[in-house]
Design an enzyme around this catalytic site. Structure first.
Site, PDB file in Angstrom:
ATOM      1  N   ALA A  13       0.849  -1.192   0.000  1.00 41.52           N
ATOM      2  CA  ALA A  13       0.000   0.000   0.000  1.00 41.52           C
ATOM      3  C   ALA A  13       0.885   1.243   0.000  1.00 41.52           C
ATOM      4  O   ALA A  13       2.101   1.161   0.175  1.00 41.52           O
ATOM      5  CB  ALA A  13      -0.925  -0.014   1.208  1.00 41.52           C
ATOM      6  N   CYS A  14       0.284   2.384  -0.152  1.00 42.51           N
ATOM      7  CA  CYS A  14       0.972   3.656  -0.372  1.00 42.51           C
ATOM      8  C   CYS A  14       2.151   3.912   0.562  1.00 42.51           C
ATOM      9  O   CYS A  14       3.257   4.142   0.103  1.00 42.51           O
ATOM     10  CB  CYS A  14      -0.025   4.794  -0.269  1.00 42.51           C
ATOM     11  SG  CYS A  14       0.751   6.415  -0.373  1.00 42.51           S
ATOM     12  N   GLY A  15       1.939   3.921   1.868  1.00 46.20           N
ATOM     13  CA  GLY A  15       3.015   4.259   2.801  1.00 46.20           C
ATOM     14  C   GLY A  15       4.205   3.336   2.665  1.00 46.20           C
ATOM     15  O   GLY A  15       5.354   3.786   2.570  1.00 46.20           O
ATOM     16  N   LEU A  18       6.003   3.865  -0.692  1.00 47.71           N
ATOM     17  CA  LEU A  18       6.867   5.046  -0.698  1.00 47.71           C
ATOM     18  C   LEU A  18       8.145   4.818   0.105  1.00 47.71           C
ATOM     19  O   LEU A  18       9.192   5.355  -0.241  1.00 47.71           O
ATOM     20  CB  LEU A  18       6.121   6.271  -0.190  1.00 47.71           C
ATOM     21  CG  LEU A  18       5.020   6.785  -1.118  1.00 47.71           C
ATOM     22  CD1 LEU A  18       4.321   7.982  -0.495  1.00 47.71           C
ATOM     23  CD2 LEU A  18       5.549   7.115  -2.500  1.00 47.71           C
ATOM     24  N   ASP A  46      -0.925   8.586  -5.945  1.00 49.00           N
ATOM     25  CA  ASP A  46       0.088   8.856  -4.918  1.00 49.00           C
ATOM     26  C   ASP A  46       1.458   9.192  -5.498  1.00 49.00           C
ATOM     27  O   ASP A  46       2.148  10.075  -4.981  1.00 49.00           O
ATOM     28  CB  ASP A  46       0.227   7.656  -3.980  1.00 49.00           C
ATOM     29  CG  ASP A  46      -1.025   7.410  -3.168  1.00 49.00           C
ATOM     30  OD1 ASP A  46      -1.822   8.360  -3.002  1.00 49.00           O
ATOM     31  OD2 ASP A  46      -1.225   6.265  -2.710  1.00 49.00           O
TER      32      ASP A  46
END
Length: 104
Positions: A13-15, A18, A46
């Site tokens: 997922a995004c976090g 990244l 994102d």
């Protein structure tokens, strides 16, 4: 521009995605071309936002072997990010906050 570097973000997922991307960006010279392979449907939103925040260039989305991928060109002078939260700019306040969190 350097050669293409592939980063497999998998189904993160995004976090977490990244975190993986930011760690790889720190290892590469400026002007590197990264192809991030990621199945997170929010990545298309994102990643351009993250690039805008950091100064890197979002080159676009495509597919490689049927998997969604996103191309990023690393900036020569990117914004300084909080290494633990690469979606936040590093400021004196975030640095102080990180020091407080690290205390027992």
């Amino acid at each position: 521009m350097s050669g293409l570097e592939r980063v497999d973000g998998g189904d993160r997922a995004c976090g977490e995605l990244l975190l993986v991307l930011a760690a790889r960006v720190r290892e590469l010279p400026a002007g590197s071309w990264i192809r991030l392979i990621a199945t997170d449907p929010a990545a298309v939103i994102d990643l351009p936002a993250w690039c805008h925040l950091t100064g890197h260039s979002f080159l676009g989305a495509s597919c490689e072997e049927g998997r969604p991928c996103y191309d990023v060109w690393t900036a020569h002078q990117p914004a300084s990010l909080d290494p633990d939260r690469p979606w936040r700019l590093k400021t004196p306040e975030t640095a102080a906050s990180n020091r407080k969190e690290a205390r027992p």
